[in-house]
Scaffold this motif. Sequence first.
Motif, PDB file in Angstrom:
ATOM      1  N   ALA A 175       0.700  11.507   2.151  1.00 12.45           N
ATOM      2  CA  ALA A 175       0.338  12.420   3.227  1.00 12.45           C
ATOM      3  C   ALA A 175       0.228  13.844   2.689  1.00 12.45           C
ATOM      4  O   ALA A 175       1.104  14.314   1.970  1.00 12.45           O
TER       5      ALA A 175
ATOM      6  N   LYS B 201      -3.978  10.528   3.198  1.00 15.76           N
ATOM      7  CA  LYS B 201      -4.391  11.083   4.487  1.00 15.76           C
ATOM      8  C   LYS B 201      -4.036  12.559   4.574  1.00 15.76           C
ATOM      9  O   LYS B 201      -2.996  12.987   4.065  1.00 15.76           O
TER      10      LYS B 201
ATOM     11  N   TRP C 269      -3.651   2.001  -2.108  1.00 13.46           N
ATOM     12  CA  TRP C 269      -3.374   3.433  -2.218  1.00 13.46           C
ATOM     13  C   TRP C 269      -4.134   4.148  -1.103  1.00 13.46           C
ATOM     14  O   TRP C 269      -5.341   4.023  -0.999  1.00 13.46           O
ATOM     15  N   GLU C 270      -3.435   4.880  -0.279  1.00 16.73           N
ATOM     16  CA  GLU C 270      -4.063   5.518   0.884  1.00 16.73           C
ATOM     17  C   GLU C 270      -3.613   6.976   0.976  1.00 16.73           C
ATOM     18  O   GLU C 270      -2.418   7.269   0.987  1.00 16.73           O
TER      19      GLU C 270
ATOM     20  N   THR D 105       0.836  -1.188   0.000  1.00 22.13           N
ATOM     21  CA  THR D 105       0.000   0.000   0.000  1.00 22.13           C
ATOM     22  C   THR D 105       0.875   1.244   0.000  1.00 22.13           C
ATOM     23  O   THR D 105       1.726   1.412   0.868  1.00 22.13           O
ATOM     24  N   ARG D 106       0.676   2.088  -0.984  1.00 22.84           N
ATOM     25  CA  ARG D 106       1.377   3.356  -1.051  1.00 22.84           C
ATOM     26  C   ARG D 106       0.636   4.374  -0.188  1.00 22.84           C
ATOM     27  O   ARG D 106      -0.584   4.531  -0.310  1.00 22.84           O
ATOM     28  N   LYS D 107       1.375   5.047   0.665  1.00 19.80           N
ATOM     29  CA  LYS D 107       0.777   6.011   1.586  1.00 19.80           C
ATOM     30  C   LYS D 107       1.176   7.429   1.190  1.00 19.80           C
ATOM     31  O   LYS D 107       2.352   7.734   1.059  1.00 19.80           O
TER      32      LYS D 107
ATOM     33  N   ALA E 213       5.470   7.967   5.156  1.00 18.54           N
ATOM     34  CA  ALA E 213       4.698   7.977   3.918  1.00 18.54           C
ATOM     35  C   ALA E 213       5.605   7.823   2.702  1.00 18.54           C
ATOM     36  O   ALA E 213       6.792   8.149   2.740  1.00 18.54           O
ATOM     37  N   ASP E 214       5.040   7.321   1.624  1.00 19.68           N
ATOM     38  CA  ASP E 214       5.780   7.219   0.365  1.00 19.68           C
ATOM     39  C   ASP E 214       5.910   8.577  -0.310  1.00 19.68           C
ATOM     40  O   ASP E 214       6.892   8.837  -1.007  1.00 19.68           O
TER      41      ASP E 214
ATOM     42  N   GLU F 114       3.072  10.975  11.025  1.00 19.86           N
ATOM     43  CA  GLU F 114       2.790   9.905  10.061  1.00 19.86           C
ATOM     44  C   GLU F 114       3.434  10.179   8.702  1.00 19.86           C
ATOM     45  O   GLU F 114       3.692   9.260   7.925  1.00 19.86           O
TER      46      GLU F 114
END
Length: 197
Positions: free
Chosen positions: A10, A44, A41-42, A6-8, A72-73, A68
């Motif tokens: 921010a 935030k 894919w997330e 999962t790519r994060k 993150a990515d 966070e």
Amino acid sequence: MEKGKTRKIAIVCFDQFTDIDVFMPWDLLNRVRLVGKENNWEVKILGTADTHTSMAGLTIPTHGMVEEANGADAVIFASGTGIQRLIRDEDYLNRFKLDPKNQLIGSMCSGALLLGALKLLDGKKATTYPTVVHQLKEFNVDVVESSFVNEGNISTAAGCLAAEELVSWIVKELIGDEMVKIILETVQPVGQGLLFN
């Protein structure tokens, strides 16, 4: 993109943020999942409180604290008048442990001042909103008049609609050109050939 990971992403905001510089990246980045069907894919919105209020007076919830962003990515720093206080707040700046070797890091308009304060733009080219050009130069930044400037894993965008360029860069780097095309087609003005082909 590595299968199953999962790519994060921010988006860092704060009180007195510029509305469109949060909401446009938020909308476009979420289209990767909603339109592009990329479930790993997330996105935030992160801050220092449960809610932050924009320059236009809209209060929005955050999804987590700014720390966070360190895992993150990709990280986008929003813009707004609230930045003027934060670039002088050592406690706030020390909450970030970003790694430009392993993360994509970007900013919208005056958000480049936070990158400068975090020493991520030292000796680099960058762009920012015209009213804070001189401030950004104080961080040993070569400020250029351009909507988008990329230096390795760091990119700056200036002018609210340049969010499209910043988001395209992130999506291209993490997924690929085809996904960029997919999400941008869904926001094109009617009459540019998308709906009636």
